[in-house]
Write a protein that holds these residues in place. Structure first.
Motif, PDB file in Angstrom:
ATOM      1  N   UNK A  17       0.826  -1.201   0.000  1.00 28.26           N
ATOM      2  CA  UNK A  17       0.000   0.000   0.000  1.00 28.26           C
ATOM      3  C   UNK A  17       0.863   1.254   0.000  1.00 28.26           C
ATOM      4  N   UNK A  18       1.987   1.220   0.722  1.00 31.56           N
ATOM      5  CA  UNK A  18       2.897   2.367   0.726  1.00 31.56           C
ATOM      6  C   UNK A  18       3.443   2.656  -0.660  1.00 31.56           C
ATOM      7  N   UNK A  19       3.859   1.579  -1.353  1.00 32.40           N
ATOM      8  CA  UNK A  19       4.358   1.757  -2.729  1.00 32.40           C
ATOM      9  C   UNK A  19       3.237   2.236  -3.643  1.00 32.40           C
ATOM     10  N   UNK A  20       2.051   1.644  -3.510  1.00 28.20           N
ATOM     11  CA  UNK A  20       0.929   1.974  -4.395  1.00 28.20           C
ATOM     12  C   UNK A  20       0.521   3.437  -4.266  1.00 28.20           C
ATOM     13  N   UNK A  21       0.446   3.935  -3.034  1.00 27.48           N
ATOM     14  CA  UNK A  21       0.052   5.332  -2.822  1.00 27.48           C
ATOM     15  C   UNK A  21       1.028   6.271  -3.516  1.00 27.48           C
ATOM     16  N   UNK A  22       2.339   6.037  -3.324  1.00 25.57           N
ATOM     17  CA  UNK A  22       3.330   6.920  -3.935  1.00 25.57           C
ATOM     18  C   UNK A  22       3.372   6.747  -5.452  1.00 25.57           C
ATOM     19  N   UNK A  23       3.162   5.519  -5.922  1.00 24.63           N
ATOM     20  CA  UNK A  23       3.144   5.278  -7.360  1.00 24.63           C
ATOM     21  C   UNK A  23       1.998   6.037  -8.017  1.00 24.63           C
ATOM     22  N   UNK A  24       0.805   5.922  -7.437  1.00 22.19           N
ATOM     23  CA  UNK A  24      -0.338   6.618  -8.017  1.00 22.19           C
ATOM     24  C   UNK A  24      -0.173   8.136  -7.944  1.00 22.19           C
ATOM     25  N   UNK A  25       0.472   8.607  -6.875  1.00 22.96           N
ATOM     26  CA  UNK A  25       0.743  10.039  -6.775  1.00 22.96           C
ATOM     27  C   UNK A  25       1.670  10.474  -7.907  1.00 22.96           C
ATOM     28  N   UNK A  26       2.720   9.685  -8.166  1.00 22.28           N
ATOM     29  CA  UNK A  26       3.668  10.006  -9.235  1.00 22.28           C
ATOM     30  C   UNK A  26       2.986   9.973 -10.600  1.00 22.28           C
ATOM     31  N   UNK A  27       2.136   8.963 -10.813  1.00 22.34           N
ATOM     32  CA  UNK A  27       1.404   8.879 -12.075  1.00 22.34           C
ATOM     33  C   UNK A  27       0.480  10.090 -12.231  1.00 22.34           C
ATOM     34  N   UNK A  28      -0.145  10.487 -11.120  1.00 19.56           N
ATOM     35  CA  UNK A  28      -0.992  11.676 -11.144  1.00 19.56           C
ATOM     36  C   UNK A  28      -0.220  12.922 -11.550  1.00 19.56           C
ATOM     37  N   UNK A  29       1.019  13.037 -11.044  1.00 15.24           N
ATOM     38  CA  UNK A  29       1.856  14.178 -11.407  1.00 15.24           C
ATOM     39  C   UNK A  29       2.187  14.154 -12.902  1.00 15.24           C
ATOM     40  N   UNK A  30       2.448  12.958 -13.442  1.00 14.63           N
ATOM     41  CA  UNK A  30       2.761  12.842 -14.864  1.00 14.63           C
ATOM     42  C   UNK A  30       1.539  13.186 -15.725  1.00 14.63           C
TER      43      UNK A  30
END
Length: 653
Positions: free
Chosen positions: A119-132
């Motif tokens: 979940x920690x990885x997923x939250x940051x991954x989705x945040x990064x994708x959102x930024x892109x």
């Protein structure tokens, strides 16, 4: 809340090696970055996350536990998490503690601490994708403005030392001769020295139809020469040219924030620290009231609370909405000097307009020729022979009349102050002027001329009335339709103020369907009329003028709109909105774009707040997991971005 740039977003998809910093200007990057390199960190983390979850779920690798499992998810986390943690640390060092970077860092590191690695990885991954995704959306919104920036000329072929040499436009002085070849951009404002030229002004005016310019007429920097090599004489330095000043205005338009945007950013600065302390409360306060208190469970709820409360959906989508509106407007040949005027256009209920150059073309044309006792061609030859000696705009309109045969020549032409001209043509005494001139020479004038409100030129030949010519300013093709549509979109109070004589102003108003009109006004009289309207606080006033003698009223109105802004320095300086063509219908388009932008912004606000409140309550009650938190934050941000991008697809008529 101050929105900083993270590394993932600096490397924009599809960029040419440039990125946008907080100052809103483009800066060269030392290295070009391709799409795949931009997305590579997110792709790597995604693959690592999917493999890890698959191994966890199916237990295909029995040794995937302990430090091996932790290390796997740490490696998955670093490509997307490190840039965010780094920006969070920079923010703290600069004194800005409560940013979305800090919230995301605390929430994801906290998830690792309590063992929720995927979940920690997923939250940051989705945040990064959102930024892109946000970066891609901003690039899309900027595309129209970038097209405008691309018209900045790079070189000028200037005539020096008996030869044309290539120099930077910034070094060309006023009065120098510049050559422009086919397909090249005109580097500076000037006067056309060649007999004629055809120019593509689409980037400046939004109109694709080529514009044909005759000798001694104005040519604007940024126009593209379409036909033959031409020469111009520069009339302005590059920094003062219309295109340079418009480019500067567009580049800095987003600096003038709307009230909504400013409020959200101020709100985020207060909101963010509150949710941080609430999250601490969610972690520890239940200890005082819950019998079976488990620290890990309440910490997990607090972390969910932090992820949900991240205000990036608001901070991202609202400015993007306004930026999309500015881009859509520029695509349609309308330049707003800031997002605040997109908002102001939505509140306009009173429209005041100038006549000449706004709803009329500002060019005199012959409307009617009435010859009495003469052939029209001979009558006009006598008249034109006299008017050839005059520089009055009416004389210029008469000289455009096309007649066959040899021209007549006038002698002993003299001006009679306030009345007209007198001269000899082919041995005949010709009088050309107003009714006072005719009466002074005892010439009877038909009473039918008294009912003509347009400018009229009376002619007498050998002391006998020979006819008249009616001169009128033409209505623009879309003027009448514009007034009709303005009424339909809710602008009920429309007023025309003109310096032209009142009878002409009233006739034009009747043709357009404007009930309230006043003529014979000086610039200060127009200003007084607008000040009277402003005494009613319910009136939100837009004024449309040519931006020269109307400058005081443009400045005094809630929204000043300049027509034909490319030809007027005062328009660019004074007005809040520039219509790059002379089409009054673009004003309706500006209103519709403003309303659509505001509607989308409020949709985004409602979406962000609504979803966050629901999931915050569920998270605090232990009914929402990190996955719901991710949707409440990144998912809502993505939906808001997609909603804002719709502005680029809309069609306004």
């Amino acid at each position: 809340m101050k929105k900083k740039k993270v590394n993932l977003r600096d490397l924009k998809p599809g960029s040419d090696g440039q990125h946008s910093n907080d100052d809103g200007h483009n800066h060269s990057s030392p290295k070009k970055v391709s799409n795949i390199e931009t997305y590579l960190p997110a792709i790597f983390s995604f693959v690592m996350l999917i493999v890890g979850i698959t191994v966890d779920y199916f237990e295909v690798f029995p040794h995937f536990s302990g430090w091996i499992r932790i290390l796997w998810y740490v490696i998955a986390y670093i490509p997307v998490g490190f840039p965010v943690i780094k920006e969070g640390w920079k923010s703290i060092k600069s004194g800005d503690f409560f940013t979305e970077f800090l919230l995301m860092s605390i929430a994801t590191i906290g998830a690792f601490i309590i063992g929720e690695y995927p979940e920690g990885v997923a939250v940051m991954l989705f945040y990064a994708v959102g930024e892109l995704f946000q970066s891609a959306a901003v690039n899309r919104a900027k595309s129209n403005i970038k097209a405008l920036l691309d018209v900045r000329p790079n070189e000028a072929l200037v005539y020096r030392n008996n030869d044309y040499i290539s120099v930077s436009p910034e070094t060309v002085e006023i009065g120098e001769k510049v050559q422009v070849r086919v397909g090249e951009k005109v580097p500076l404002d000037g006067i056309l020295l060649s007999e004629k030229g055809s120019f593509n002004t689409a980037a400046l005016t939004g109109e694709s139809k080529p514009d044909t310019i005759a000798k001694d007429e104005k040519v604007f920097a940024g126009s593209i020469n379409m036909d033959g090599v031409i020469e111009i004489e520069t009339t302005k330095e590059f920094k003062d040219s219309s295109i340079a000043r418009i480019l500067d205005m567009v580049q800095n338009a987003t600096a003038r924030k709307s009230k909504t945007e400013l409020f959200i950013r101020q709100f985020a600065r207060i909101y963010t620290p509150i949710v941080v302390f609430l999250a601490i409360g969610v972690t520890f306060i239940p200890y005082l009231f819950v019998d079976d208190y488990v620290f890990r469970d309440w910490l997990y709820r607090a972390l969910i609370f932090l992820v949900i409360s991240c205000p990036c959906a608001l901070v991202i989508s609202i400015p993007l909405g306004y930026f999309g509106g500015l881009g859509a407007a520029s695509k349609n040949g309308i330049l707003f000097k800031g997002a605040s005027f997109l908002d102001a256009m939505t509140k306009i209920n009173t429209l005041v307009m100038d006549k000449t150059g706004t709803v009329t073309k500002g060019v005199f044309k012959i409307k009617e020729v009435k010859a009495i006792g003469w052939e029209e061609s001979d009558f006009m030859k006598y008249l034109m022979a006299i008017e050839e000696q005059s520089t009055h705009p009416i004389a210029k309109a008469i000289m455009e009349y096309k007649e066959d045969g040899e021209d007549f020549e006038a002698k002993d032409v003299s001006e009679i102050a306030g009345k007209g001209l007198k001269g000899i043509v082919n041995g005949k005494t010709i009088l050309v002027g107003n009714k006072a001139l005719m009466l002074a020479n005892n010439i009877d004038v038909p009473t039918e001329t008294d009912s003509i409100v347009e400018s009229i030129v009376l002619v007498a030949i050998d002391n006998k009335f020979a006819g008249y010519v009616v001169i009128a300013d033409e209505l623009k093709e879309d003027a009448k339709e514009t007034i009709t549509i303005l009424h339909k979109v809710g602008i009920k109070n429309i007023m025309m103020l003109s310096g032209d004589k009142d009878s002409i102003t009233q006739q034009v108003a009747r043709e357009l369907g404007i009930e309230n009109a006043k003529g014979g006004l000086l610039p200060e009289d127009k200003l007084n009329e607008v000040e009277i309207l402003k005494q009613n606080p319910n009136n939100k006033i837009a004024f449309i003028g040519d931006g020269i003698n109307d400058a005081p009223v443009l400045a005094a109105s809630d929204v000043g709109i300049a027509m034909g802004g490319l030809g007027s320095d005062v328009a660019i300086e004074t007005a809040d909105v520039i219509i790059q063509t002379d089409q009054p219908s673009k004003v309706v388009r500006a209103i519709k774009i403003g309303r659509s932008t505001r509607k989308i912004v409020w949709q985004n606000i409602g979406l962000a707040f609504g979803v966050k409140v629901i999931v915050l309550i569920l998270g605090a009650g232990g009914l929402a997991t990190m996955w719901e938190a991710v949707f409440a934050d990144v998912g809502v941000a993505l939906l808001a971005i997609l909603n804002a991008v719709r502005l680029q697809k809309m069609q306004w008529k």
